[in-house]
Each structure stands twice: as C-alpha cells, then as structure tokens.
Design a protein around this motif. Structure first.
Motif, PDB file in Angstrom:
ATOM      1  N   GLY A  16       0.869  -1.110   0.076  1.00  0.00           N
ATOM      2  CA  GLY A  16       0.196  -0.015   0.021  1.00  0.00           C
ATOM      3  C   GLY A  16       0.786   0.995   0.155  1.00  0.00           C
ATOM      4  N   MET A  17       0.444   2.367  -0.302  1.00  0.00           N
ATOM      5  CA  MET A  17       0.914   3.951  -0.323  1.00  0.00           C
ATOM      6  C   MET A  17       1.471   3.822   1.266  1.00  0.00           C
ATOM      7  N   MET A  18       2.497   4.946   1.247  1.00  0.00           N
ATOM      8  CA  MET A  18       3.387   5.742   2.587  1.00  0.00           C
ATOM      9  C   MET A  18       2.134   6.180   3.359  1.00  0.00           C
ATOM     10  N   GLY A  19       2.247   5.665   4.078  1.00  0.00           N
ATOM     11  CA  GLY A  19       1.598   6.408   5.383  1.00  0.00           C
ATOM     12  C   GLY A  19       0.141   5.492   6.079  1.00  0.00           C
ATOM     13  N   ALA A  20       0.213   3.828   5.003  1.00  0.00           N
ATOM     14  CA  ALA A  20      -1.928   3.470   4.551  1.00  0.00           C
ATOM     15  C   ALA A  20      -0.825   2.430   6.344  1.00  0.00           C
ATOM     16  N   GLY A  21      -0.087   2.475   7.048  1.00  0.00           N
ATOM     17  CA  GLY A  21       0.018   1.900   8.525  1.00  0.00           C
ATOM     18  C   GLY A  21       0.964   0.598   8.213  1.00  0.00           C
ATOM     19  N   LYS A  22       1.771   0.313   6.669  1.00  0.00           N
ATOM     20  CA  LYS A  22       1.909  -1.047   6.731  1.00  0.00           C
ATOM     21  C   LYS A  22       2.679  -1.407   8.187  1.00  0.00           C
ATOM     22  N   THR A  23       3.990  -0.529   8.608  1.00  0.00           N
ATOM     23  CA  THR A  23       4.924  -1.176   9.270  1.00  0.00           C
ATOM     24  C   THR A  23       4.278  -1.060  10.871  1.00  0.00           C
ATOM     25  N   ALA A  66      15.987  -2.164  -7.501  1.00  0.00           N
ATOM     26  CA  ALA A  66      16.680  -3.739  -7.590  1.00  0.00           C
ATOM     27  C   ALA A  66      16.963  -4.042  -6.035  1.00  0.00           C
ATOM     28  N   ARG A  67      17.893  -3.280  -5.429  1.00  0.00           N
ATOM     29  CA  ARG A  67      17.635  -3.983  -4.309  1.00  0.00           C
ATOM     30  C   ARG A  67      16.784  -4.306  -2.928  1.00  0.00           C
ATOM     31  N   GLU A  68      15.300  -3.954  -3.153  1.00  0.00           N
ATOM     32  CA  GLU A  68      14.502  -3.843  -2.691  1.00  0.00           C
ATOM     33  C   GLU A  68      13.532  -5.428  -3.313  1.00  0.00           C
ATOM     34  N   THR A  69      14.219  -5.748  -4.403  1.00  0.00           N
ATOM     35  CA  THR A  69      13.795  -7.296  -4.469  1.00  0.00           C
ATOM     36  C   THR A  69      14.787  -8.011  -4.254  1.00  0.00           C
ATOM     37  N   GLU A  70      15.936  -7.622  -4.310  1.00  0.00           N
ATOM     38  CA  GLU A  70      16.297  -8.629  -3.226  1.00  0.00           C
ATOM     39  C   GLU A  70      15.760  -9.071  -1.914  1.00  0.00           C
ATOM     40  N   ILE A  71      15.616  -8.300  -1.122  1.00  0.00           N
ATOM     41  CA  ILE A  71      15.431  -8.150  -0.073  1.00  0.00           C
ATOM     42  C   ILE A  71      14.484  -9.071  -0.032  1.00  0.00           C
ATOM     43  N   ILE A  72      13.298  -8.111  -0.789  1.00  0.00           N
ATOM     44  CA  ILE A  72      11.825  -9.460  -0.407  1.00  0.00           C
ATOM     45  C   ILE A  72      12.007 -10.612  -1.109  1.00  0.00           C
ATOM     46  N   SER A  73      12.864 -11.258  -1.781  1.00  0.00           N
ATOM     47  CA  SER A  73      12.650 -12.798  -2.094  1.00  0.00           C
ATOM     48  C   SER A  73      13.625 -13.030  -1.241  1.00  0.00           C
ATOM     49  N   ARG A  74      14.792 -12.313  -0.675  1.00  0.00           N
ATOM     50  CA  ARG A  74      14.965 -13.038   0.545  1.00  0.00           C
ATOM     51  C   ARG A  74      14.597 -13.761   1.723  1.00  0.00           C
ATOM     52  N   SER A  84       6.767  -6.261   6.050  1.00  0.00           N
ATOM     53  CA  SER A  84       5.822  -5.263   5.303  1.00  0.00           C
ATOM     54  C   SER A  84       6.861  -4.270   4.241  1.00  0.00           C
ATOM     55  N   THR A  85       5.743  -3.977   3.089  1.00  0.00           N
ATOM     56  CA  THR A  85       7.341  -3.742   1.795  1.00  0.00           C
ATOM     57  C   THR A  85       7.325  -2.394   2.018  1.00  0.00           C
ATOM     58  N   GLY A  86       8.052  -1.381   1.410  1.00  0.00           N
ATOM     59  CA  GLY A  86       7.747   0.190   1.011  1.00  0.00           C
ATOM     60  C   GLY A  86       6.750   0.324   0.201  1.00  0.00           C
ATOM     61  N   GLY A  87       6.562   1.384  -0.062  1.00  0.00           N
ATOM     62  CA  GLY A  87       5.251   1.779  -1.012  1.00  0.00           C
ATOM     63  C   GLY A  87       5.170   1.196  -2.257  1.00  0.00           C
ATOM     64  N   GLY A  88       6.290   1.784  -2.749  1.00  0.00           N
ATOM     65  CA  GLY A  88       6.903   1.646  -4.290  1.00  0.00           C
ATOM     66  C   GLY A  88       6.848  -0.631  -4.692  1.00  0.00           C
TER      67      GLY A  88
END
Length: 185
Positions: A16-23, A66-74, A84-88
C-alpha cells in the motif's frame, strides 16, 4: 495480548501507499500471531548502511528498486512472517508475481486524505520532496491504486481505527480467506 492459537499458512506481505500503516499494523499482526515481523525497507537500510533517502540521492531509484527486490526475495524464502514492503515495491510486476506466488498479499487501503494526514509532516519520504507534496502524493496515489488493487486481499483503513483495530481486521480477513492454521504448540 498473548499470541493467538493460529498462525500463517504462508508469509503475509502488506502492500500500500506510504502512510497506510504497513509497518505499524504489520508489527501488531505479527505480535498477535506470535510470529516474526520483517520490514523490507529496514532490511535494505541495514544492508546498505544508509537511509532510504540517502540511497535514492546517491544511487538513484532504479538501484534502490533492484536491491528492494533482492531483499523481498530473501524475506519470502524465510520462515512464515509478516512482511511490510515499501510503497513502491508492489509496483514492479516481477515483485507482484513473486509476492503472490510465495505469500499472501494484503493491500492496506487508505484514502488520500488519511494518507496526507499521516505523511505531510514527515521528512523521510524522498518521493514527497517536491514543491507541492500534496499534488505529488495525489499523483502517486492515482497511479498506484489500480496496481495495489491486484493484491490478493484488501483491508480498509479508517481514521477512527487504531493500529490494533486494523491488525485484528487483517487477521479476520485472513481467517475468512482460510489462510490461517493452528499454531504448533
């Protein structure tokens, strides 16, 4: 609150968007279920040893993504956890496919006025460092909403809901979708 007697069948990824409360909501869901909470942005900051704003400024958004994709995969390959993922992060088709293949994606759906009330005073949002941050947030919101709608589930955020209310709504949504199992004792 003691951990729940249920747990996840597979990882849960909040989008979701920044500020949605994911964290905040992700942490509350994880505590309630008695499982780990992981934040892809925090993992990226730790790995890079610099803030997200510094990564964007020094290396650019493409490098960050690119680094974000690597982290999520791990993170998805680890034990079932709330992530929780970043908004993008969910905007990338490969990320969406990976998340929906290995996890359950839940969109924390907040309207623009709620998001603005939460992010307007924050200086840690590199995408909002513009002459008109509200206009920028509006553009981002309008562009991203159809993509976030591709998440497997969604939970509506409301200004009157506490973090715990939202966490319980997420858990109830997972339960209704038969995505929880009895926890091992």
């Amino acid at each position: 609150m003691p951990p729940n007697s249920t747990t996840l069948k597979r990882p849960l990824v909040l989008v979701g968007m920044m500020g949605a409360g994911k964290t905040a909501i992700g942490g509350a869901v994880a505590r309630s279920l008695g499982i780990p909470f992981l934040d892809s942005d925090e993992e990226l900051v730790r790995a890079a040893d610099r803030s997200i704003a510094e990564i964007f400024e020094r290396d650019g958004e493409a490098f960050f993504r690119a680094r974000e994709t690597e982290i999520i995969s791990r993170l998805l390959d680890g034990e079932p956890a709330v992530i929780s993922t970043g908004g993008g992060a969910f905007l990338s088709e490969p990320n969406r496919a990976m998340i929906n293949d290995k996890a359950t994606s839940v969109w924390l759906k907040a309207d623009l006025s709620l998001l603005w009330s939460r992010v307007r005073h924050k200086t840690t949002r590199p995408l909002l460092r513009t002459d008109d941050p509200l206009a920028t947030l509006t553009e981002i919101f309008e562009a991203r909403t159809p993509i976030y709608a591709q998440a497997q589930l969604s939970v509506e955020a409301r200004p009157e809901y506490s973090i715990e209310d939202m966490a319980q709504n997420v858990i109830a949504t997972l339960s209704e979708a038969d995505l929880l199992k009895e926890a091992d004792t």
